[in-house]
Motif scaffolding. Structure first.
Motif, PDB file in Angstrom:
ATOM      1  N   GLY A   1      -3.103 -59.155  17.509  1.00  0.00           N
ATOM      2  CA  GLY A   1      -3.822 -59.613  18.685  1.00  0.00           C
ATOM      3  C   GLY A   1      -3.222 -60.907  19.211  1.00  0.00           C
ATOM      4  O   GLY A   1      -3.019 -61.079  20.422  1.00  0.00           O
ATOM      5  N   ARG A   2      -2.908 -61.804  18.291  1.00  0.00           N
ATOM      6  CA  ARG A   2      -2.329 -63.076  18.713  1.00  0.00           C
ATOM      7  C   ARG A   2      -1.021 -62.853  19.467  1.00  0.00           C
ATOM      8  O   ARG A   2      -0.720 -63.562  20.426  1.00  0.00           O
ATOM      9  N   MET A   3      -0.237 -61.875  19.040  1.00  0.00           N
ATOM     10  CA  MET A   3       1.013 -61.555  19.751  1.00  0.00           C
ATOM     11  C   MET A   3       0.699 -61.113  21.181  1.00  0.00           C
ATOM     12  O   MET A   3       1.378 -61.513  22.128  1.00  0.00           O
ATOM     13  N   CYS A   4      -0.324 -60.279  21.331  1.00  0.00           N
ATOM     14  CA  CYS A   4      -0.703 -59.804  22.663  1.00  0.00           C
ATOM     15  C   CYS A   4      -1.159 -60.964  23.538  1.00  0.00           C
ATOM     16  O   CYS A   4      -0.977 -60.942  24.756  1.00  0.00           O
ATOM     17  N   LEU A   5      -1.773 -61.943  22.936  1.00  0.00           N
ATOM     18  CA  LEU A   5      -2.344 -63.037  23.704  1.00  0.00           C
ATOM     19  C   LEU A   5      -1.298 -64.065  24.103  1.00  0.00           C
ATOM     20  O   LEU A   5      -1.499 -64.815  25.053  1.00  0.00           O
ATOM     21  N   THR A   6      -0.195 -64.124  23.360  1.00  0.00           N
ATOM     22  CA  THR A   6       0.738 -65.221  23.592  1.00  0.00           C
ATOM     23  C   THR A   6       2.081 -64.789  24.162  1.00  0.00           C
ATOM     24  O   THR A   6       2.711 -65.552  24.890  1.00  0.00           O
ATOM     25  N   LEU A   7       2.543 -63.571  23.855  1.00  0.00           N
ATOM     26  CA  LEU A   7       3.889 -63.188  24.293  1.00  0.00           C
ATOM     27  C   LEU A   7       4.013 -62.784  25.764  1.00  0.00           C
ATOM     28  O   LEU A   7       4.971 -63.153  26.430  1.00  0.00           O
ATOM     29  N   PRO A   8       3.064 -62.005  26.317  1.00  0.00           N
ATOM     30  CA  PRO A   8       3.239 -61.547  27.708  1.00  0.00           C
ATOM     31  C   PRO A   8       3.146 -62.693  28.727  1.00  0.00           C
ATOM     32  O   PRO A   8       2.623 -63.767  28.416  1.00  0.00           O
ATOM     33  N   GLU A   9       3.658 -62.424  29.924  1.00  0.00           N
ATOM     34  CA  GLU A   9       3.593 -63.428  30.997  1.00  0.00           C
ATOM     35  C   GLU A   9       2.215 -63.454  31.646  1.00  0.00           C
ATOM     36  O   GLU A   9       1.751 -64.473  32.134  1.00  0.00           O
ATOM     37  N   THR A  10       1.603 -62.262  31.702  1.00  0.00           N
ATOM     38  CA  THR A  10       0.279 -62.171  32.310  1.00  0.00           C
ATOM     39  C   THR A  10      -0.722 -61.686  31.271  1.00  0.00           C
ATOM     40  O   THR A  10      -0.448 -60.726  30.552  1.00  0.00           O
ATOM     41  N   LEU A  11      -1.874 -62.341  31.198  1.00  0.00           N
ATOM     42  CA  LEU A  11      -2.932 -61.906  30.284  1.00  0.00           C
ATOM     43  C   LEU A  11      -4.187 -61.584  31.093  1.00  0.00           C
ATOM     44  O   LEU A  11      -4.620 -62.383  31.925  1.00  0.00           O
ATOM     45  N   ILE A  12      -4.715 -60.386  30.844  1.00  0.00           N
ATOM     46  CA  ILE A  12      -5.955 -59.973  31.506  1.00  0.00           C
ATOM     47  C   ILE A  12      -7.010 -59.734  30.426  1.00  0.00           C
ATOM     48  O   ILE A  12      -6.819 -58.885  29.559  1.00  0.00           O
ATOM     49  N   SER A  13      -8.095 -60.497  30.449  1.00  0.00           N
ATOM     50  CA  SER A  13      -9.142 -60.340  29.443  1.00  0.00           C
ATOM     51  C   SER A  13     -10.387 -59.739  30.089  1.00  0.00           C
ATOM     52  O   SER A  13     -10.883 -60.272  31.076  1.00  0.00           O
ATOM     53  N   VAL A  14     -10.857 -58.644  29.494  1.00  0.00           N
ATOM     54  CA  VAL A  14     -12.060 -57.983  29.995  1.00  0.00           C
ATOM     55  C   VAL A  14     -13.173 -58.236  28.980  1.00  0.00           C
ATOM     56  O   VAL A  14     -13.067 -57.825  27.822  1.00  0.00           O
ATOM     57  N   VAL A  15     -14.222 -58.933  29.410  1.00  0.00           N
ATOM     58  CA  VAL A  15     -15.241 -59.369  28.456  1.00  0.00           C
ATOM     59  C   VAL A  15     -16.644 -59.130  29.013  1.00  0.00           C
ATOM     60  O   VAL A  15     -16.926 -59.423  30.175  1.00  0.00           O
ATOM     61  N   GLY A  16     -17.504 -58.609  28.169  1.00  0.00           N
ATOM     62  CA  GLY A  16     -18.907 -58.407  28.547  1.00  0.00           C
ATOM     63  C   GLY A  16     -19.601 -59.750  28.751  1.00  0.00           C
ATOM     64  O   GLY A  16     -19.348 -60.698  28.004  1.00  0.00           O
ATOM     65  N   ILE A  17     -20.485 -59.809  29.722  1.00  0.00           N
ATOM     66  CA  ILE A  17     -21.100 -61.098  30.076  1.00  0.00           C
ATOM     67  C   ILE A  17     -21.966 -61.682  28.952  1.00  0.00           C
ATOM     68  O   ILE A  17     -22.284 -62.865  28.971  1.00  0.00           O
TER      69      ILE A  17
END
Ligand code: SF4
Lengths: 251, 467
Positions: free
Chosen positions: B226-242
């Motif tokens: 998960g940390r790799m997904c959060l840090t390596l890409p140029e764009t991060l899109i997070s979908v989170v329940g309110i």
């Protein structure tokens, strides 16, 4: 001391021997027992199936039937849990829906006076040895409502351990639900039967002659499975073991 | 999707599945009990977690606005999605704007809930799951069956076969002669995933918590993928329940203790990643937060039911649930299986469909789930509450049931009628068959005998002997 017996509808209609045993144990300990005939059912099956409004008249009936008694004793953890946990909720919802505070008052007056049998024996009468005699190998299944909602803890086991001649065997996975769950057994028959089968298997592994419980609804389910399989084991309500004496032994 | 009892029917008979589930859930539940017993203030932590969540939910509007401000100030962009379609459209548009056609994903319940992978696929975008268990599920064209261990229903042999067969379709193939040893399987996954991480320009995540005061998102995990997904890409899109919001960092302290012990029986999570907007030269250059409602405000409006929104998705309730253990996660027909699924799904989706109307009954009300829940959600209470909703709406079986309950309640309110009925049942007891037809009785007598009726009901004994 005078107490009101809340026999519960299942015991009244199907397992009178449990209610009779409860009367005998209490009387042997010097308690005067009354059976208010106006009682019927606590409403648990209806409430747990989603018919809260239909339960209201039964809450009212219970409160009226047991008015004036300092102690109401029932040989059923799940019915006592119904009174203790759900009656206040039913009363509060009735008030919130504009039907006045009367039901909430009736419900809450009953709550502190209602005891499950083993609670009453151990906590109120202060006894664990009730003078019983039952020379058999027994394993104990703590039903979910007694175990988790009432927190009966080791009270039932302490009562059993004090029974003369009785050998108490630990049940593997004792705290797991037997799969009865009221209408659950009918609405989810496959899962219920799978849970029951595991309970029966664990009970058999103890080598006990008797699986004892303090709730006849669970025992009806477990016992029904045992009989279907022609298993040698049988089920017995705790009260019946406690009622058994050397003079009048239970077969 | 069929109703729960129908869906459970086959699972109950699948010995491999039941064996896998029993083994996994019993192992983790025993470990959890040990991890929890190490803390002598567990009861207080549980109480604190419950209160923080309740307070936050009560003023959710305010906290969300604060979060939006904080995220924006930190260089992120906030999007609001009322339902699954809207959330999927927002994410697809954001990915397309980057010109990419691939994304890497960290395990996220919210994106599974809205079916994001399928929605992206329809737009020509491929989403690669990078959590080990999610990878197994994705490669096996399967559905997750557990909140934390989505491939809990698979054993090692099955996983080896899936890797050997499918990895080449999706990227780097599995090594020759792959065995089913955990080390071998993990290495195969590592090599396969590394290729994805290094290539991906867009990452998609969920979050375990969002801190309103700073706009910080938190993901806890065990593998570090998960940390790799959060840090390596140029764009991060997070979908989170309110409902994932907590007001302050201090509040987090409670959950960072209760979550790992409840979920994986660890004292703390091996990886805790926190990100706040964007930072020059470190991590993604662009950050989007998609705040998802999708039925949550409906749940919030229900006084009894709203406690389900306290859930921190630890899955402790699944691991102790005797029904989940036999029926398996798929029978619940949603990404939220087990006891929490039985109360959350019908609130998020409503109770109109057959599966959703059957979920509140998928429990024996044994209460084991309530006992272990680190935020004290009274799951049995909510189940019964939702049963009332289903019974009220009528529909299959319930109209008949209601009539029967009404009749029974009338009898029970008239003791003399009840007594007469009991007497009749006792008097005719030799005539009662062992197996019965008709709804209810048939199900009962399929696997159990009915009790024999006594010679007389208790109230008659009492009259003769005591009064
Ligand atoms: S309901 Fe409670 S026990 Fe179940 S997953 Fe949510 S927080 Fe964990």
């Amino acid at each position: 001391m005078r107490v009101a017996l809340f026999a519960t509808c299942v015991n009244d209609a199907v397992y009178p021997s449990t209610a009779i045993a409860t009367v005998k144990v209490l009387e042997r300990l010097g308690v005067e027992v009354d059976f208010p005939a106006a009682q019927t059912c606590c409403g648990q099956p209806q409430f747990n199936t989603g018919y809260r409004r239909e339960t209201e008249p039964l809450v009212r009936r219970m409160a009226r039937a047991f008015e004036g008694y300092a102690y109401v004793v029932a040989p059923s953890g799940s019915c006592v849990a119904m009174v203790r946990d759900n009656y206040p909720r039913i009363g509060a919802r009735a008030a919130a829906e504009g039907r006045g505070p009367a039901l909430a008052e009736a419900a809450s007056s009953l709550v502190p006076r209602t005891y499950e049998l083993t609670e009453f024996l151990v906590d109120v009468l202060g006894v664990t040895d009730v003078g019983a005699y039952f020379p058999h190998r027994v394993t104990y299944h703590p039903s979910c409502h007694g175990l988790r909602m009432l927190g009966l803890g080791d009270r039932p086991r302490r009562l059993l351990a004090a029974v003369k001649g009785l050998e108490l065997l630990e049940l593997p996975g004792a705290e797991e639900c037997c799969g009865f769950g009221g209408t659950f057994a009918v609405k989810n028959p496959d899962v219920s039967a799978a849970m029951g089968a595991d309970k029966v298997r664990h009970a058999a592994s103890t080598g006990a002659e008797v699986l004892c419980g303090a709730d006849n609804s669970c025992l009806m389910h477990i016992g029904g499975m045992l009989r279907r399989q022609d298993a040698p084991q049988r089920v017995l309500h705790l009260a019946e073991i406690l009622a058994s004496t050397e003079e009048e032994p239970l077969a | 999707m069929p109703s729960f009892p129908e869906a459970a029917h086959d699972a109950v008979r699948n010995e491999t599945l039941r064996g896998n589930l029993r083994h996994a859930t019993h192992t983790i539940r025993d470990k959890r009990a040990v991890a929890v017993s190490e803390l002598d203030d567990w009861a207080q932590l549980r109480e604190a977690g419950m209160r923080i969540k309740d307070q936050t939910l009560r003023h959710l509007d305010r906290h969300l606005v604060q979060l939006e401000k904080s995220v924006t100030a930190a260089g992120g962009t906030v999007h609001w999605a009322a339902d699954a379609d809207e959330a999927n459209r927002i994410v697809a548009d954001l990915v397309k704007a980057t010109g990419e056609s691939e994304v890497v994903k960290v395990k996220s319940m919210a994106t599974q809930e809205i079916g994001l992978n399928e929605a992206l696929e329809a737009e020509g975008i491929r989403a690669y799951e990078t959590d080990l268990a999610e990878l197994i599920v994705q490669l096996g064209e399967d559905r997750p069956s557990h909140i934390l261990v989505p491939a809990i229903h698979r054993n090692r042999g099955e996983i080896r076969d899936i890797f050997a067969r499918e990895m080449s379709e999706w990227g780097r193939p599995a090594p020759e002669g792959l065995t089913d040893s955990p080390a071998d399987l993990a290495e195969a996954a590592r090599l396969h995933l590394r290729e994805k991480f290094l290539r991906a320009k867009v990452g998609v995540s969920g979050a375990n918590f969002m801190v309103a005061e700073t706009g910080t998102l938190v993901v806890v995990e065990s593998e570090g993928n998960g940390r790799m997904c959060l840090t390596l890409p140029e764009t991060l899109i997070s979908v989170v329940g309110i409902e994932k919001i907590v007001p302050t960092w201090r509040d987090l302290e409670v959950f960072l203790q209760t979550l790992p012990r409840s979920s994986t029986a660890e004292r703390m999570n091996p990886y805790t990643s926190m990100w706040t907007g964007t930072t020059d030269g470190d991590g993604p250059k662009t950050f989007h937060l998609v705040l998802l409602d999708n039925g949550r405000t409906d749940a919030l409006a229900d006084e009894v039911g709203r406690q389900a929104l306290r859930c921190i998705r630890c899955s402790a309730c699944l691991n102790v649930c005797p029904v989940y253990e036999r029926a398996g996660g798929h029978a619940y027909g949603s990404v939220y299986p087990g006891p929490i699924g039985a109360i959350l799904t019908p609130q998020l989706r409503g109770t109109a469909s057959e599966i959703d109307a059957s979920l509140p009954y998928a429990s024996s009300l044994c209460g084991a789930c309530y006992d272990v829940c680190p935020v004290a959600i009274d799951i049995p209470e909510v189940l019964v509450h939702l049963r009332e909703r289903v019974a009220d709406q009528g529909g299959k079986g319930h109209r008949l049931e209601k009539a029967a309950v009404k009749a029974a309640s009338w009898v029970l309110d008239h003791p003399s009628v009840l007594a007469a009925g009991e007497r009749l049942a006792s008097a005719t007891r030799t005539l009662h068959p062992k197996r019965l037809p008709g709804p209810g009785a048939r199900q009962w007598t399929e696997s159990r005998d009915l009790p024999e009726m006594p010679a007389e009901p208790f109230r008659d004994w009492w009259k003769k002997n005591r009064s």
